[in-house]
Each structure stands twice: as structure tokens, then as C-alpha cells.
Design an enzyme around this catalytic site. Structure first.
Site, PDB file in Angstrom:
ATOM      1  N   ASP A  49      52.782  58.504  52.317  1.00 35.11           N
ATOM      2  CA  ASP A  49      52.490  58.494  53.757  1.00 35.11           C
ATOM      3  C   ASP A  49      51.553  57.313  54.012  1.00 35.11           C
ATOM      4  O   ASP A  49      51.319  56.506  53.113  1.00 35.11           O
ATOM      5  CB  ASP A  49      51.841  59.837  54.147  1.00 35.11           C
ATOM      6  N   ASP A  88      52.020  68.734  41.759  1.00 35.93           N
ATOM      7  CA  ASP A  88      53.117  67.756  41.801  1.00 35.93           C
ATOM      8  C   ASP A  88      53.722  67.718  43.211  1.00 35.93           C
ATOM      9  O   ASP A  88      54.797  68.231  43.451  1.00 35.93           O
ATOM     10  CB  ASP A  88      54.168  68.176  40.759  1.00 35.93           C
ATOM     11  N   LYS A 143      53.801  64.683  45.079  1.00 38.22           N
ATOM     12  CA  LYS A 143      54.344  63.333  45.305  1.00 38.22           C
ATOM     13  C   LYS A 143      54.082  62.838  46.732  1.00 38.22           C
ATOM     14  O   LYS A 143      55.011  62.590  47.508  1.00 38.22           O
ATOM     15  CB  LYS A 143      55.855  63.307  45.020  1.00 38.22           C
ATOM     16  N   LYS A 198      52.093  73.125  36.017  1.00 31.96           N
ATOM     17  CA  LYS A 198      52.508  72.238  37.107  1.00 31.96           C
ATOM     18  C   LYS A 198      52.959  73.078  38.301  1.00 31.96           C
ATOM     19  O   LYS A 198      53.875  73.901  38.175  1.00 31.96           O
ATOM     20  CB  LYS A 198      53.669  71.334  36.654  1.00 31.96           C
ATOM     21  N   THR A 212      64.091  59.735  39.038  1.00 34.13           N
ATOM     22  CA  THR A 212      65.161  59.611  38.037  1.00 34.13           C
ATOM     23  C   THR A 212      66.517  60.044  38.600  1.00 34.13           C
ATOM     24  O   THR A 212      67.541  59.786  37.995  1.00 34.13           O
ATOM     25  CB  THR A 212      64.834  60.434  36.781  1.00 34.13           C
ATOM     26  N   ARG A 261      62.123  74.986  32.118  1.00 35.14           N
ATOM     27  CA  ARG A 261      63.037  76.064  31.718  1.00 35.14           C
ATOM     28  C   ARG A 261      63.129  76.347  30.226  1.00 35.14           C
ATOM     29  O   ARG A 261      63.285  77.528  29.854  1.00 35.14           O
ATOM     30  CB  ARG A 261      64.427  75.780  32.315  1.00 35.14           C
TER      31      ARG A 261
HETATM   32  O1  C5P Z   1      62.987  72.899  33.630  1.00 34.10           O
HETATM   33  P1  C5P Z   1      62.696  71.473  33.301  1.00 34.10           P
HETATM   34  O2  C5P Z   1      62.027  71.291  31.941  1.00 34.10           O
HETATM   35  O3  C5P Z   1      63.895  70.571  33.486  1.00 34.10           O
HETATM   36  O4  C5P Z   1      61.605  71.070  34.384  1.00 34.10           O
HETATM   37  C1  C5P Z   1      61.093  69.774  34.479  1.00 34.10           C
HETATM   38  C2  C5P Z   1      60.120  69.656  35.627  1.00 34.10           C
HETATM   39  O5  C5P Z   1      59.790  68.278  35.792  1.00 34.10           O
HETATM   40  C3  C5P Z   1      60.669  70.115  36.964  1.00 34.10           C
HETATM   41  O6  C5P Z   1      59.560  70.664  37.700  1.00 34.10           O
HETATM   42  C4  C5P Z   1      61.164  68.876  37.621  1.00 34.10           C
HETATM   43  O7  C5P Z   1      61.116  68.913  39.006  1.00 34.10           O
HETATM   44  C5  C5P Z   1      60.167  67.830  37.096  1.00 34.10           C
HETATM   45  N1  C5P Z   1      60.693  66.476  37.059  1.00 34.10           N
HETATM   46  C6  C5P Z   1      61.819  66.124  36.354  1.00 34.10           C
HETATM   47  N2  C5P Z   1      62.283  64.829  36.342  1.00 34.10           N
HETATM   48  C7  C5P Z   1      61.601  63.915  37.013  1.00 34.10           C
HETATM   49  C8  C5P Z   1      60.473  64.231  37.724  1.00 34.10           C
HETATM   50  C9  C5P Z   1      60.030  65.540  37.727  1.00 34.10           C
HETATM   51  O8  C5P Z   1      62.444  66.962  35.722  1.00 34.10           O
HETATM   52  N3  C5P Z   1      62.021  62.662  36.958  1.00 34.10           N
END
Ligand code: C5P
Length: 233
Positions: free
Chosen positions: A69, A64, A66, A37, A121, A212
Site C-alpha cells: 500500500d 503473513d 504481505k 505462521k 511463486t 500440511r
Molecule cells: O501446506 P504447505 O506446506 O504447502 O503450506 C505452505 C505455506 O506457505 C502456506 O501458508 C502458503 O500460503 C505459504 N506460501 C507458499 N508459497 C509461497 C508463499 C507462501 O506455499 N510462495
């Protein structure tokens, strides 16, 4: 589920500030995860060159960005994403029906699938109300997901807590991609609503996005293997 489909469903978030930090992760994990991603941070820093590089290495990309527009602008952006060869790209469902229809049409005939982001979220009921959305968040998520389906989009990005409901309401073919995944016992970091890989797959997610817990792990390959195992349990 077999191990290979599990691999194809695992999307690793490249949340890095530049290519120098991101590329070693691509090199390390290519072939053992399904997709990478690329989000706003890395794309803004490195642009389409990096996306082409990852696609050129034979890897799938979820862009990603989003988009939100006017319809013609979003259609142009989706067409540009498709020409980069990305597998998934997303738009905000709140951009409206004509915008989503234009996005679906722009990706038509290409291998790129367009997903809708329903409700961020990070917004709770009070924050949604402040910007004029009076409906409870879960009703709003469902309303926007249904709208995305009727506009011809391929699926939605949804928090893990909504996956089971969306799968039940929207049928087996609508793509559901969910972030906020944490293996049992892992640090939640800044994620408020989380699910384990096993739960998300059981609830009906097609793709799980993990950042992460893999990219910051002492041994990212071992972290991937463990998550894949949990996905097939
Ligand atoms: O590091 P982690 O597993 O938390 O990363 C989750 C990824 O998903 C990040 O790139 C974050 O921006 C994205 N994301 C999220 N929650 C959302 C939408 C996207 O964590 N509701």
C-alpha cells in the site's frame, strides 16, 4: 546444526479457517516448533485476538499478511503488527523503495523483523509479463531482494529454488524464509517448486515454513520430529 536451532527454524503454517481448528495445533506443537505462521485466512477470520493469544502463550508468530500500500499505510500496519508482538511480518517488495523504507522504520527499535515478498511463486514468466514485468522471474527475485536489503528490511520470503542464489548474493545476515517444503516422498499437493527440509537448510535458509505435511499428518508430533531430524542431517 544442533537440534535446538533446528526447532527455532521450523515455522508451522496455521492455514485454518478459524480458531477452533487452529488452536489445538498450537497446543499440540507449542514448545517443539519455533514459530507459527498466521496468514490472511485465519487473520481475517479471527483478527488480532488470536495473534495476541498465540504470542501470550509464549510462542513466536510470523504474521503473513504481505502488506502492499502507500508508505504511510504500510508503516502504520507494520507498527500495529509490532505492537502485537509478532516476530516476523512481511510486505511486497514491489510496493517500492519508499514503502519498504517506511516499513523498516516502523519496525525499528522493536523485536519485529520485516521480510519482503519478492515475486509470488504462483506467477510464471508469462503472467509477470502480462502485468508489465519483462525481466525473467529469477532476475526479478534477485533485483527485489537486493532492493529490500538496501531499504533496511531484515530479509526475504523466497521459493526454495532461489535460496542458494540469494544466500550467495545477499550475504550471511539477510534472513531467508522459504515455504514449499516437502519431506522426501511427501505429497506435493499444490506446490510446484519444492525442496526437502535438508536441502533448504543446506542452501542457506534461516526458516522453513511447513504446513500440511505437519498439520494434516496422522501424527503431527512425529512429523515434526522427522523434519527436525532431516534439518540437522
Ligand atoms: O501446506 P504447505 O506446506 O504447502 O503450506 C505452505 C505455506 O506457505 C502456506 O501458508 C502458503 O500460503 C505459504 N506460501 C507458499 N508459497 C509461497 C508463499 C507462501 O506455499 N510462495
Amino acid at each position: 546444526m544442533k537440534i535446538e536451532p533446528a526447532q527455532s527454524r521450523l515455522v508451522v503454517a496455521l492455514d485454518f479457517s478459524n480458531r477452533q481448528a487452529a488452536w489445538p495445533v498450537v497446543e499440540l506443537l507449542r514448545g517443539i516448533v519455533g514459530m507459527f505462521k498466521v496468514g490472511k485466512q485465519l487473520f481475517t477470520a479471527e483478527g488480532p485476538v488470536l495473534v495476541r493469544e498465540v504470542v501470550g502463550a509464549g510462542e513466536k508468530v510470523f504474521l503473513d499478511l504481505k502488506f502492499h500500500d502507500i508508505p504511510s499505510t504500510v508503516a502504520g500496519a507494520v507498527a500495529a503488527a509490532a505492537s502485537l508482538g509478532v516476530s516476523l511480518v512481511n510486505v511486497h517488495a514491489s510496493g517500492g523503495v519508499p514503502m519498504m523504507e517506511a516499513a523498516a522504520q516502523a519496525a525499528g527499535g522493536t523485536a519485529t523483523r520485516v521480510l519482503a515478498v519478492t515475486v509470488l511463486t504462483s506467477l510464471d514468466a508469462a503472467q509477470l509479463q502480462a502485468v508489465g514485468f519483462a525481466e525473467p522471474p529469477n532476475c526479478l527475485v534477485l533485483r527485489l531482494a537486493r532492493l529490500a536489503l538496501t531499504c533496511g528490511l531484515a530479509g526475504v520470503v523466497a521459493p526454495p529454488t532461489e535460496v542458494a542464489l540469494l544466500r550467495k548474493e545477499l550475504g550471511p545476515d539477510f534472513i531467508i524464509l522459504t515455504p514449499g517444503i516437502r519431506p522426501p516422498g511427501a505429497d506435493r499437493q499444490d506446490q510446484a517448486r519444492v525442496a526437502t527440509p535438508a536441502q533448504a537448510i543446506r542452501d542457506g535458509a534461516d526458516y522453513i515454513v511447513v504446513g500440511r505435511p505437519i498439520t494434516k499428518a496422522a501424527d503431527p508430533i512425529a512429523a515434526v520430529r522427522s523434519i527436525l531430524q532431516q534439518m540437522i542431517e
